[in-house]
Design a protein around this motif. Structure first.
Motif, PDB file in Angstrom:
ATOM      1  N   PRO A   1       0.761  11.647  -6.751  1.00  0.00           N
ATOM      2  CA  PRO A   1       1.297  10.507  -7.551  1.00  0.00           C
ATOM      3  C   PRO A   1       2.575   9.650  -7.696  1.00  0.00           C
ATOM      4  CG  PRO A   1      -0.359  11.409  -8.611  1.00  0.00           C
ATOM      5  CD  PRO A   1       0.095  12.790  -7.737  1.00  0.00           C
ATOM      6  N   GLU A   2       3.511  10.316  -7.461  1.00  0.00           N
ATOM      7  CA  GLU A   2       4.397   9.993  -7.394  1.00  0.00           C
ATOM      8  C   GLU A   2       5.551   9.072  -6.045  1.00  0.00           C
ATOM      9  OE1 GLU A   2       8.097  13.195  -7.334  1.00  0.00           O
ATOM     10  OE2 GLU A   2       6.514  14.004  -8.002  1.00  0.00           O
ATOM     11  N   TYR A   3       4.516   8.790  -5.461  1.00  0.00           N
ATOM     12  CA  TYR A   3       4.980   8.725  -4.201  1.00  0.00           C
ATOM     13  C   TYR A   3       3.753   7.758  -3.575  1.00  0.00           C
ATOM     14  CZ  TYR A   3       8.480  11.840  -3.532  1.00  0.00           C
ATOM     15  OH  TYR A   3      10.193  13.041  -4.019  1.00  0.00           O
ATOM     16  N   PHE A   4       2.948   7.532  -4.754  1.00  0.00           N
ATOM     17  CA  PHE A   4       1.196   6.783  -4.180  1.00  0.00           C
ATOM     18  C   PHE A   4       2.243   4.927  -3.754  1.00  0.00           C
ATOM     19  CE2 PHE A   4      -1.917   8.757  -6.081  1.00  0.00           C
ATOM     20  CZ  PHE A   4      -2.180   9.917  -4.833  1.00  0.00           C
ATOM     21  N   GLU A   5       3.508   4.537  -4.688  1.00  0.00           N
ATOM     22  CA  GLU A   5       3.448   3.066  -4.391  1.00  0.00           C
ATOM     23  C   GLU A   5       4.816   2.824  -3.244  1.00  0.00           C
ATOM     24  OE1 GLU A   5       7.166   2.521  -7.612  1.00  0.00           O
ATOM     25  OE2 GLU A   5       4.764   2.578  -8.285  1.00  0.00           O
ATOM     26  N   ASN A   6       5.204   4.021  -2.408  1.00  0.00           N
ATOM     27  CA  ASN A   6       5.866   4.237  -1.519  1.00  0.00           C
ATOM     28  C   ASN A   6       4.843   3.964  -0.155  1.00  0.00           C
ATOM     29  OD1 ASN A   6       8.164   2.583  -2.550  1.00  0.00           O
ATOM     30  ND2 ASN A   6       9.182   4.888  -3.639  1.00  0.00           N
ATOM     31  N   GLN A   7       4.043   4.541  -0.545  1.00  0.00           N
ATOM     32  CA  GLN A   7       2.758   5.184   0.499  1.00  0.00           C
ATOM     33  C   GLN A   7       1.601   4.082   1.594  1.00  0.00           C
ATOM     34  OE1 GLN A   7       1.874   8.841  -0.958  1.00  0.00           O
ATOM     35  NE2 GLN A   7       3.327  10.047   0.504  1.00  0.00           N
ATOM     36  N   THR A   8       2.096   2.546   0.984  1.00  0.00           N
ATOM     37  CA  THR A   8       1.265   1.805   1.145  1.00  0.00           C
ATOM     38  C   THR A   8       1.390   1.144   2.810  1.00  0.00           C
ATOM     39  OG1 THR A   8       0.007   1.537  -0.844  1.00  0.00           O
ATOM     40  CG2 THR A   8      -0.489  -0.163   0.740  1.00  0.00           C
ATOM     41  N   TRP A   9       1.568   0.769   3.409  1.00  0.00           N
ATOM     42  CA  TRP A   9       1.533  -0.105   4.647  1.00  0.00           C
ATOM     43  C   TRP A   9       0.878  -0.984   5.110  1.00  0.00           C
ATOM     44  CZ3 TRP A   9       6.660   0.593   5.225  1.00  0.00           C
ATOM     45  CH2 TRP A   9       7.150   1.943   4.309  1.00  0.00           C
ATOM     46  N   ALA A  10       1.243  -2.367   5.220  1.00  0.00           N
ATOM     47  CA  ALA A  10       0.252  -3.372   6.053  1.00  0.00           C
ATOM     48  C   ALA A  10       0.684  -3.177   7.464  1.00  0.00           C
ATOM     49  CB  ALA A  10       0.233  -4.945   5.587  1.00  0.00           C
ATOM     50  N   ILE A  11      -1.023  -3.453   8.066  1.00  0.00           N
ATOM     51  CA  ILE A  11      -0.527  -3.267   9.555  1.00  0.00           C
ATOM     52  C   ILE A  11      -0.810  -4.611  10.388  1.00  0.00           C
ATOM     53  CG2 ILE A  11      -1.651  -2.217  11.550  1.00  0.00           C
ATOM     54  CD1 ILE A  11      -0.174  -0.297   9.892  1.00  0.00           C
ATOM     55  N   GLU A  12      -0.788  -5.411  10.571  1.00  0.00           N
ATOM     56  CA  GLU A  12      -0.188  -6.560  11.516  1.00  0.00           C
ATOM     57  C   GLU A  12      -0.396  -6.628  12.822  1.00  0.00           C
ATOM     58  OE1 GLU A  12       1.459  -9.498   9.128  1.00  0.00           O
ATOM     59  OE2 GLU A  12       0.939  -8.691   7.272  1.00  0.00           O
ATOM     60  N   LYS A  13      -1.493  -7.530  13.634  1.00  0.00           N
ATOM     61  CA  LYS A  13      -1.550  -7.388  14.951  1.00  0.00           C
ATOM     62  C   LYS A  13      -1.377  -8.164  15.366  1.00  0.00           C
ATOM     63  CE  LYS A  13      -4.344  -6.869  19.075  1.00  0.00           C
ATOM     64  NZ  LYS A  13      -3.824  -8.208  19.470  1.00  0.00           N
ATOM     65  N   TYR A  14      -0.227  -9.162  16.401  1.00  0.00           N
ATOM     66  CA  TYR A  14      -0.043 -10.218  16.780  1.00  0.00           C
ATOM     67  C   TYR A  14      -1.214 -10.547  17.415  1.00  0.00           C
ATOM     68  CZ  TYR A  14       5.133  -9.372  16.240  1.00  0.00           C
ATOM     69  OH  TYR A  14       6.398  -9.017  15.613  1.00  0.00           O
ATOM     70  N   LYS A  15      -1.211 -11.646  17.284  1.00  0.00           N
ATOM     71  CA  LYS A  15      -2.980 -13.237  18.122  1.00  0.00           C
ATOM     72  C   LYS A  15      -2.987 -12.810  19.588  1.00  0.00           C
ATOM     73  CE  LYS A  15      -4.938 -17.010  17.412  1.00  0.00           C
ATOM     74  NZ  LYS A  15      -5.149 -18.608  16.567  1.00  0.00           N
ATOM     75  N   ASP A  16      -1.824 -12.645  20.432  1.00  0.00           N
ATOM     76  CA  ASP A  16      -1.930 -12.831  21.419  1.00  0.00           C
ATOM     77  C   ASP A  16      -1.512 -11.781  22.861  1.00  0.00           C
ATOM     78  OD1 ASP A  16      -3.339 -15.349  21.727  1.00  0.00           O
ATOM     79  OD2 ASP A  16      -1.631 -16.251  21.511  1.00  0.00           O
ATOM     80  N   VAL A  17      -1.165 -11.060  21.897  1.00  0.00           N
ATOM     81  CA  VAL A  17      -0.961  -9.677  23.391  1.00  0.00           C
ATOM     82  C   VAL A  17      -1.146  -8.287  22.053  1.00  0.00           C
ATOM     83  CG1 VAL A  17       1.634 -10.165  21.046  1.00  0.00           C
ATOM     84  CG2 VAL A  17       1.857  -8.859  23.740  1.00  0.00           C
ATOM     85  N   ASP A  18      -1.261  -6.639  22.301  1.00  0.00           N
ATOM     86  CA  ASP A  18      -1.481  -5.926  21.450  1.00  0.00           C
ATOM     87  C   ASP A  18      -0.126  -5.222  20.886  1.00  0.00           C
ATOM     88  OD1 ASP A  18      -4.519  -6.292  22.300  1.00  0.00           O
ATOM     89  OD2 ASP A  18      -4.494  -4.561  23.626  1.00  0.00           O
TER      90      ASP A  18
END
Length: 162
Positions: A46-63
Motif C-alpha cells: 500500500p505505501e507504494y501503490f500511488e507510485n506504481q501506476t503507469w499509462a501506456i500510450e502507443k503512437y498512432k502510426d508507428v509501433d
C-alpha cells in the motif's frame, strides 16, 4: 517473436524474465521515486501503490510507446520512463517520457520486453530495460549466444488497472 500490440491504458508493470514470465504471487513493480530520480522495482504494498501506476500510450502510426507516470489518477505528460543513454546499467529515471518498443514474449498474455527506441543495434546483443543493483530500473545488455546460452532477457508483466 510475437509483436502483439499492448492496448493503451493504465497498468502496474512487474519485473520478470523471459525464462520465468509468470513467477507466481508477489513480485517487484516499476516505482516512481520523484522527478529526475531513478525508477526502482519495489514490492506492491500500500505505501507504494500511488507510485506504481503507469499509462501506456502507443503512437498512432508507428509501433513506439511511451510509459507515463500516473499521479493521483492524472496521467503526467512530462514524466515517465526516461533515459539519456543506453549504456549497460544506465538508469531509467522519472523524466520526459522516452520512446520504447514492446515485444510480447511468446506464450504469454501480457509479458513484454521493453527496448529503448534510440539504442543502436549491436550484433549479438539485446538492449532492453531490466533491473540492476539495488533494484534500480536500468538499461541491460544481454548477450545472445544461441540456444546453449544461460542468459535470460529481462521482461515486464503488464497488469491492467482500468
Amino acid at each position: 517473436m510475437s509483436t502483439n500490440v499492448l492496448q493503451d491504458g493504465r497498468y502496474r508493470i512487474r519485473s520478470v524474465s523471459t525464462s520465468q514470465p509468470n513467477p507466481g504471487v508477489g513480485g517487484m513493480f516499476a516505482t516512481a521515486n520523484g522527478p529526475a530520480q531513478d525508477l526502482t522495482a519495489v514490492a506492491a504494498v500500500p505505501e507504494y501503490f500511488e507510485n506504481q501506476t503507469w499509462a501506456i500510450e502507443k503512437y498512432k502510426d508507428v509501433d513506439f510507446y511511451t510509459i507515463k507516470w500516473v499521479e493521483k489518477d492524472t496521467t503526467s505528460e512530462e514524466e515517465g520512463f526516461s533515459y539519456d543513454k543506453w549504456d549497460q546499467d544506465a538508469p531509467i529515471t522519472l523524466g520526459a517520457p522516452g520512446d520504447f518498443t514492446l515485444e510480447q514474449v511468446p506464450g504469454t498474455d501480457a509479458v513484454y520486453i521493453i527496448r529503448p527506441v534510440e539504442a543502436k543495434p549491436v550484433v549479438g546483443v539485446d538492449v532492453c530495460v531490466g533491473t540492476g543493483e539495488g533494484n534500480k530500473i536500468v538499461i541491460k545488455h544481454v548477450i545472445l549466444a544461441g540456444p546453449s546460452s544461460t542468459e535470460t532477457t529481462p521482461a515486464w508483466g503488464f497488469y491492467r488497472l482500468d
